[in-house]
Scaffold this motif. Structure first.
Motif, mmCIF file in Angstrom:
data_model
loop_
_atom_site.group_PDB
_atom_site.id
_atom_site.type_symbol
_atom_site.label_atom_id
_atom_site.label_comp_id
_atom_site.label_asym_id
_atom_site.label_seq_id
_atom_site.Cartn_x
_atom_site.Cartn_y
_atom_site.Cartn_z
ATOM 1 N N ALA A 188 0.847 -1.194 0.000
ATOM 2 C CA ALA A 188 0.000 0.000 0.000
ATOM 3 C C ALA A 188 0.882 1.244 0.000
ATOM 4 C CB ALA A 188 -0.906 0.001 1.227
ATOM 5 N N THR A 195 -0.577 -4.275 6.071
ATOM 6 C CA THR A 195 -0.616 -3.239 7.101
ATOM 7 C C THR A 195 0.004 -3.724 8.402
ATOM 8 O OG1 THR A 195 -2.689 -2.448 6.110
ATOM 9 C CG2 THR A 195 -2.118 -1.602 8.278
ATOM 10 N N ALA A 197 3.713 -3.668 7.957
ATOM 11 C CA ALA A 197 4.233 -2.299 7.906
ATOM 12 C C ALA A 197 4.235 -1.628 9.279
ATOM 13 C CB ALA A 197 3.391 -1.477 6.933
ATOM 14 N N TRP A 198 3.305 -1.997 10.131
ATOM 15 C CA TRP A 198 3.137 -1.326 11.416
ATOM 16 C C TRP A 198 4.445 -1.265 12.219
ATOM 17 C CZ3 TRP A 198 -1.475 -2.686 15.198
ATOM 18 C CH2 TRP A 198 -1.531 -1.724 16.208
ATOM 19 N N SER A 257 -8.693 -2.160 7.550
ATOM 20 C CA SER A 257 -8.443 -3.291 6.660
ATOM 21 C C SER A 257 -9.181 -4.538 7.128
ATOM 22 C CB SER A 257 -6.936 -3.577 6.585
ATOM 23 O OG SER A 257 -6.223 -2.448 6.122
ATOM 24 N N VAL A 265 -1.253 4.100 11.308
ATOM 25 C CA VAL A 265 -1.130 2.719 10.861
ATOM 26 C C VAL A 265 -2.054 1.820 11.682
ATOM 27 C CG1 VAL A 265 0.440 0.777 10.529
ATOM 28 C CG2 VAL A 265 1.254 3.092 10.132
ATOM 29 N N GLN A 315 -4.460 -6.740 2.243
ATOM 30 C CA GLN A 315 -4.359 -5.407 2.844
ATOM 31 C C GLN A 315 -4.101 -5.509 4.347
ATOM 32 O OE1 GLN A 315 -7.719 -2.944 1.930
ATOM 33 N NE2 GLN A 315 -6.970 -1.185 3.056
ATOM 34 N N LEU A 367 0.998 3.774 2.950
ATOM 35 C CA LEU A 367 1.698 3.471 4.202
ATOM 36 C C LEU A 367 3.110 4.038 4.230
ATOM 37 C CD1 LEU A 367 0.665 -0.281 4.642
ATOM 38 C CD2 LEU A 367 -0.089 1.645 6.045
ATOM 39 N N ARG A 421 -5.404 2.003 10.281
ATOM 40 C CA ARG A 421 -5.433 1.298 8.997
ATOM 41 C C ARG A 421 -5.629 -0.205 9.185
ATOM 42 N NH1 ARG A 421 -3.692 3.163 4.091
ATOM 43 N NH2 ARG A 421 -3.141 5.370 3.943
ATOM 44 N N VAL A 422 -5.023 -0.753 10.237
ATOM 45 C CA VAL A 422 -5.198 -2.180 10.518
ATOM 46 C C VAL A 422 -6.668 -2.485 10.778
ATOM 47 C CG1 VAL A 422 -4.668 -4.042 12.131
ATOM 48 C CG2 VAL A 422 -2.854 -2.491 11.398
ATOM 49 N N TYR A 444 10.108 -2.964 4.553
ATOM 50 C CA TYR A 444 8.730 -3.319 4.190
ATOM 51 C C TYR A 444 8.655 -3.821 2.747
ATOM 52 C CZ TYR A 444 3.866 -2.392 2.824
ATOM 53 O OH TYR A 444 2.596 -2.481 2.319
#
Length: 450
Positions: A82, A162, A165-166, A316, A309, A158, A85, A312-313, A192
């Motif tokens: 993404a 996420t 990435a967190w 998602s 973030v 997704q 992010l 976003r989790v 990432y």
């Protein structure tokens, strides 16, 4: 089903006695073809019906379930990375603008959708492996709702992307208030991308070297390779532990019963997508729908660039049950494909317009948006593949995908407006698209894709 048994619906089965399949089903083929595309090629429709019946007779088996998971890799990878992010980290490191990254990303998607979409109609589904197209042509009619559920992999991708990435972005990026951001202190976005690249490489190996992918029977038939189409059906049956009664004679009888197809009907590319009034109308409506969603979605999604973030989790995760819900709704007579698409596109637009009443991002409205867009896109993806005929399905999907990306580029220009105006425009476009979805002339619920 064994070679000597009879399917549940004899009128839909292959005929093994003196009355051939093509002759016995001539009337029903003409009826089905007229309903969908006014039958610009009765030979193709007759053969497609015979192949659909053969696949339905085999039923849903382990090959189709393997294919569901393997095709899911493509959906999974689609949302695994993404850009939103890593915008802030990349901009602070390599001095690219957010718009420059967005343009580059969208142009790459545009090129990929055109090359592989059109290529699947030229080289075949096996080599191009346009993930939606292949499962569309192998799944039996009774399980065609899985085309809608397939988009659940996009939501799962997704969530996974996420979650990965967190910690990486949080722990290995420069502080937001830092005046400078040297590369040594900003490796999170690189970690990432390396991680996601490795995951995608593993999926690629599994897709191309572990799973024995078969070419689509209907694609082979549409290219005049009837014997290979029959062989593909028998390999499918063998893999599922079944026996198919399909023979080359069934397809040859279609030529005898309906006569030779004209060269125009056998053509591929753009022309068959506009060969009849209904097909041209359907193609145009799908192009408009994909153009509007391609314009509206990036507009609102840009607002999420400023969401944490952690949020976003959550957003998602909420989108994951959307695809199974869509798969359930599209099979209900009261909803079907068109009404489900209409309702959830309207709801998406309404939620975005409601968000304009908040001065900051509202997580609850965002949760609703994530769910409704998951349902909406699940139906729209599947509907597009179902409505385009096999011989030009790749090209048709390439056109709508290209239009979607082009309007995504246009959206980047509109992003220069303030947040309130962006959301007003996005919400209005989604609501307009919802009403346009009702204009589609054909409801594919309960009918095999041709």
């Amino acid at each position: 089903m064994s070679a000597g048994s009879h399917p549940a619906q004899p009128e839909e089965a292959l005929v093994t006695n003196g009355e051939t399949a093509a002759t016995a089903e001539k009337e029903s083929v003409n009826s089905q073809a007229a309903e969908q595309w006014e039958s610009f090629d009765p030979v193709y429709h007759a053969k497609a019906k015979i192949l659909n019946d053969a696949i339905q007779e085999i039923g849903m088996g382990k090959y189709q379930w393997y294919l569901f998971f393997v095709c899911g890799f493509g959906w999974f990878a689609d949302n695994l990375i993404a850009p939103g992010l890593i915008y802030a980290s990349v901009i602070g490191d390599v001095y690219f603008s957010q718009y420059g990254i967005g343009v580059g990303w969208t142009v790459g998607l545009l090129i990929g959708s055109v090359v592989w979409g059109v290529g699947s109609d030229i080289w075949g589904r096996r080599w191009s492996f346009n993930f939606t197209l292949l499962i569309t042509e192998y799944v039996p009619t009774s399980h065609q709702y899985l085309l809608t559920v397939l988009s659940v992999w996009q939501a799962i991708g997704q969530v996974v992307g996420t979650l990965v990435a967190w910690p990486l972005i949080s722990d290995y990026s420069c502080p937001s208030n830092s005046a400078t951001c040297p590369a040594l202190s900003n490796k999170g976005w690189r970690y990432y991308l390396f991680t996601m690249g490795a995951v995608i490489m593993v999926m690629w190996i599994l897709r191309f070297f572990v799973f024995n992918l078969q070419e689509s029977p209907k694609f082979l038939m549409s290219r005049g390779r009837d014997d290979e189409a029959v062989a593909a059906v028998h390999r499918l049956a063998a893999f599922n532990g079944k026996v198919s009664r399909l023979t080359i004679e069934h397809l040859e009888e279609a030529d005898k019963s309906f006569g030779s197809a004209q060269g125009e009907a056998r053509a591929s590319g753009l022309k068959p997508l506009f060969a009849t009034r209904k097909l041209a109308y359907t193609t145009c409506i799908l192009i408009v729908l994909w153009a509007l969603t391609g314009l509206a979605f990036p507009l609102y999604n840009a607002v999420l660039t400023y969401v944490s973030v952690a949020s976003r989790v959550i957003l998602s995760a909420v989108s994951v049950p959307g695809a199974p819900m869509a798969g359930y709704l599209v099979e209900l007579p009261i909803f079907g494909r068109r009404r489900t698409l209409f309702i959830f596109t309207i709801l998406t637009g309404a939620l975005i317009l409601a968000s304009t009443t908040a001065e900051t991002f509202d997580l609850y409205l965002g949760l609703g948006f994530s769910f409704t867009t998951s349902v909406m896109y699940g139906v729209l993806y599947a509907l597009s593949s179902e409505l385009f005929p096999t011989r030009t399905r790749g090209t048709g999907n390439a056109i709508v995908a290209a239009v979607n990306r082009i309007f995504g580029l246009i959206a980047l220009l509109i992003l220069y407006l303030n947040s309130f105006e962006v959301r007003m425009v996005s919400g209005g476009i989604f609501i307009s698209a919802g009403f346009i979805a009702l204009l589609l002339p054909f409801e594919p619920r309960g009918k095999a894709s041709l």
